[in-house]
Scaffold this active site. Sequence first.
Site, PDB file in Angstrom:
ATOM      1  N   GLU A  49       0.853  -1.188   0.000  1.00  0.00           N
ATOM      2  CA  GLU A  49       0.000   0.000   0.000  1.00  0.00           C
ATOM      3  C   GLU A  49       0.888   1.237   0.000  1.00  0.00           C
ATOM      4  OE1 GLU A  49      -3.459   2.020   2.808  1.00  0.00           O
ATOM      5  OE2 GLU A  49      -2.899  -0.090   3.135  1.00  0.00           O
ATOM      6  N   ASP A  60      -5.302   9.586   9.050  1.00  0.00           N
ATOM      7  CA  ASP A  60      -3.925   9.233   9.405  1.00  0.00           C
ATOM      8  C   ASP A  60      -3.547   9.713  10.799  1.00  0.00           C
ATOM      9  OD1 ASP A  60      -3.707   8.177   6.899  1.00  0.00           O
ATOM     10  OD2 ASP A  60      -2.699   9.922   6.031  1.00  0.00           O
TER      11      ASP A  60
END
Length: 257
Positions: A49, A60
């Site tokens: 990824e 995030d």
Amino acid sequence: MKTLTEQLTKKQQANETIFVPYIMAGAQGLDQLEAEITLLCDAGASAIELGIPFSDPVADGPVIQAAGLRALENDVSLEKIIDQLKKISTKTPLILMTYFNPIFHYGLEQLVQELAETNVKGLIIPDLPYEHQHLLTPLLENSDIALIPLIALTTPKDRIAELVEAGEGFIYAVAVNGVTGVGREYQASLDEHLAYIQKISDKPVLAGFGISSKDHVARFRKNCAGVIVGSKIVDLLSEGKQAEVRQFIQESVNHTI
């Protein structure tokens, strides 16, 4: 069947642990991207990824946010990442993890056309709701790129079934409420949640967010096909600990249940 779905399903059927490491593209400079991909491939990654740096990364945690800022400071852009990926040869499928804004401004049709010249076989877009996927899915229909769904702990069962049915590649089961990052506490009901998704899914279910140890991998493998590991990998790479990255992946993929 798309390449990513086919390859990961074969691993699941062979009872292999699927391990998908996440790295932020360009965090150590784009000139290091090929070496990082090679390291992860050689260690046994099932797919890789690649994060696309963005100024407002709502999903995030601090480690990946910091890596994204380093990439932006290195003048890394989606266009430069794709140009670099066109030069990188790998048999391991690549997956772009991006927010919708960068790919919208890049041009959705152009994105799909350009990615056909790379080994990108999947897209993860955490801020693209299922109801708005029609903006992208017609362009992906005749491509070899899977649009991977995310399922939260709070997702109702009827919604889970809908996402599983429409999803390709694998099902990304978010293991915590909140953002990515190590040191997260997992709810007691998580194992049951993962087992339910895997039971109704004909595609591999991978747990992600907060996974940072072999014990985590062992726990989640009891109820799903594998794991996605981000912050731990990003942290180790930023500290130049490639040997520890290799060891962690090798020990994880060799885990059996």
